[in-house]
Design an enzyme around this catalytic site. Sequence first.
Site, PDB file in Angstrom:
ATOM      1  N   HIS A   1       0.826  -1.204   0.000  1.00 32.17           N
ATOM      2  CA  HIS A   1       0.000   0.000   0.000  1.00 32.17           C
ATOM      3  C   HIS A   1       0.863   1.256   0.000  1.00 32.17           C
ATOM      4  CE1 HIS A   1      -2.104  -3.159   2.446  1.00 32.17           C
ATOM      5  NE2 HIS A   1      -3.004  -2.950   1.507  1.00 32.17           N
TER       6      HIS A   1
ATOM      7  N   ILE B   1     -12.621  10.681   5.275  1.00 30.03           N
ATOM      8  CA  ILE B   1     -13.463   9.962   4.314  1.00 30.03           C
ATOM      9  C   ILE B   1     -14.082   8.730   4.969  1.00 30.03           C
ATOM     10  CG2 ILE B   1     -13.439   8.642   2.159  1.00 30.03           C
ATOM     11  CD1 ILE B   1     -11.189  10.501   1.207  1.00 30.03           C
ATOM     12  N   GLY B   2     -13.262   7.967   5.704  1.00 32.32           N
ATOM     13  CA  GLY B   2     -13.766   6.767   6.352  1.00 32.32           C
ATOM     14  C   GLY B   2     -14.841   7.069   7.375  1.00 32.32           C
TER      15      GLY B   2
ATOM     16  N   THR C   1      -9.705   0.189  10.139  1.00 33.84           N
ATOM     17  CA  THR C   1      -9.625   0.168  11.595  1.00 33.84           C
ATOM     18  C   THR C   1     -10.709   1.012  12.248  1.00 33.84           C
ATOM     19  OG1 THR C   1      -7.233  -0.160  11.438  1.00 33.84           O
ATOM     20  CG2 THR C   1      -8.108   0.590  13.555  1.00 33.84           C
TER      21      THR C   1
ATOM     22  N   GLY D   1      -8.272  -4.474  19.486  1.00 34.76           N
ATOM     23  CA  GLY D   1      -7.428  -3.574  18.703  1.00 34.76           C
ATOM     24  C   GLY D   1      -5.974  -3.630  19.089  1.00 34.76           C
TER      25      GLY D   1
ATOM     26  N   ARG E   1      -0.370   2.480  11.262  1.00 34.54           N
ATOM     27  CA  ARG E   1       0.577   2.911  10.239  1.00 34.54           C
ATOM     28  C   ARG E   1       1.395   4.110  10.669  1.00 34.54           C
ATOM     29  NH1 ARG E   1      -3.095   2.415   4.722  1.00 34.54           N
ATOM     30  NH2 ARG E   1      -3.402   0.179   4.828  1.00 34.54           N
TER      31      ARG E   1
ATOM     32  N   ASP F   1      -3.985  13.025  17.678  1.00 32.74           N
ATOM     33  CA  ASP F   1      -4.366  11.829  16.933  1.00 32.74           C
ATOM     34  C   ASP F   1      -5.745  12.007  16.308  1.00 32.74           C
ATOM     35  OD1 ASP F   1      -4.154   8.904  16.260  1.00 32.74           O
ATOM     36  OD2 ASP F   1      -5.976   8.906  17.468  1.00 32.74           O
TER      37      ASP F   1
ATOM     38  N   GLY G   1      -8.025   9.842  15.370  1.00 31.52           N
ATOM     39  CA  GLY G   1      -9.042   9.006  15.980  1.00 31.52           C
ATOM     40  C   GLY G   1      -9.516   9.537  17.317  1.00 31.52           C
TER      41      GLY G   1
END
Length: 580
Positions: free
Chosen positions: A217, A402-403, A443, A485, A542, A555, A557
């Site tokens: 990727h 986007i996710g 994720t 996770g 990543r 972060d 998230g």
Amino acid sequence: MTYLVNDSADFVDESIEGFVAANADLVRRVHGGVVRATRTPPGQVAVVIGGGSGHYPAFAGLVGQGLAHGAAMGNIFASPSAQQIYSVARAAASDAGVLLSFGNYAGDVLNFGIAEERLKADGIPCRCFAVTDDVCSGPADKAGERRGIAGDLTVFRAAALAAAEGKSLDAVHDFASHANDRTRSFGVAFSGCTLPGASEPLFTVPESRMGVGMGIHGEQGIEEVDMPRADDLADMLVDRLLGERPNDNQRAASPRVGVMLNGLGSVKYEELFVLYRRVSQRLEQAGLTVVQPEVGELVTSFEMAGVSLTLFWLDDALEAAWTAPATTPAYRRGGVPLEGEPRDADDFAAIHEQAAPPSSEASRSDAAGVLAVIEAIQARIEAEADDLGKLDAISGDGDHGIGMTTGTRAALAAARRAVEKGCGAGTVLTRAGDAWANEAGGTSGALWGLGLRCVGTAIGDSDSVAAAAVVQGIRDATDAIMRLGGADIGDKTMLDAMQPFANALAEQVEAGTCLREAWRHAAKHSEQAAAATAALKPRKGRAKNHSEKSVGHADPGAVSFAMIVASTATTLESIHEDVT
């Protein structure tokens, strides 16, 4: 670039539809992927593989007799959701259970792990195995942290043979692990790839240069060097892999190896044969006997220019697996008669009952309040998506906005359908969570899907929403995300904002504060904790490979979690809290 696209949002679905149409004698489509065209025989473990789309022939092209029983496929380069994996596994499973196998990437580990738990809860024996063959993605003493790339084929082949021989689920898992322990891969890249509908490549490599050890990727490699001659590249690949030869007691006087030279998309067969010419010479000089080599495209990355070499160190059992017959759309060796009864329409009936389960009038009333909460979440994420993407691009791949947008849109649509059908508050949340995970993938999709499902399960459909049940649901979600996770506090993830929120909410509710006020108080703690992640270096995901770049930036998230709980606080008045 990708030339043949209708709408980038439909690319994966249309690709799967065409693939199935072209291979109807071998595969059938199910929600989330494909399965063999014939039923899994009783007593045979089903081997279900999967990962992101964009890597054909992995993963759908490897479904068929002698190889996988099914493949779950996510969005482009994104893990399939737990729901997709669960659906494919349910369709493929027999009484002997399911082995789920995939490359060792955070999203895949999480989503396949969640699916494993759901399958077990349904009484279906299940185990997971992550492939770790990429020698450049971690040191030899931490081989379990390495990525899975083209070497996953050797593991899938081993698992498939063990399953076909009627071995138990544990034995199939152990044989797959044995194959993984004796598989090593090393890859290089010359250029990046462009995702369907995108105008720019996902990553680039300077002209006349080569990225050594880059992932499929575009993950960071170990160095960048001048483009070598083909023979020099072959020497580099072989030398590195010979240096990683398994150190065990199974070295024969004339060692035998399976070999795969894989093209990643733009390096075509004639070039691969030029490279393999030198590879075969070097392996012979090293005293190795090559067994049925594979030269071609086995795991690709759209038009990414690059190659990888895999050595599979054989013993008698592994050689039997490597040379066994197989018939799949993209991989054929020998001849395998079709086995099992032909599938019919009943095999593809919906796995999940979508009718409204029993619920109380009070819970159905609160379902409208839950819908209002999800509407507020979706609106906030929609407004902040660009900024979340920019924040994520600092040390990640920039797709967080986007996710999250994809996930919240899907969650909102599912919540509306559930309310229209008369579902209770708990079911509205669980269906919203499943839709979020299913559509967003990756994720973040898995984490939010898991979180909403935990809270929905705790709330249930029997009574009005109770503060204590909400607290328990948040605690369950935090524990599950931490467990599945693999992250902990201080790793610079969503958990750094989630656990302080969970603790503050519990403290306030246990002190007698009503849910609305307790939530507002806890949301402030979450916002402060999210901001504090700017000082941390990432230790998971990543971003850990670019840890210095992320210092000074919060972060993504954690930030999006704080946004969501803040927007939720403004709409909780629409839920009639049960204070008993």
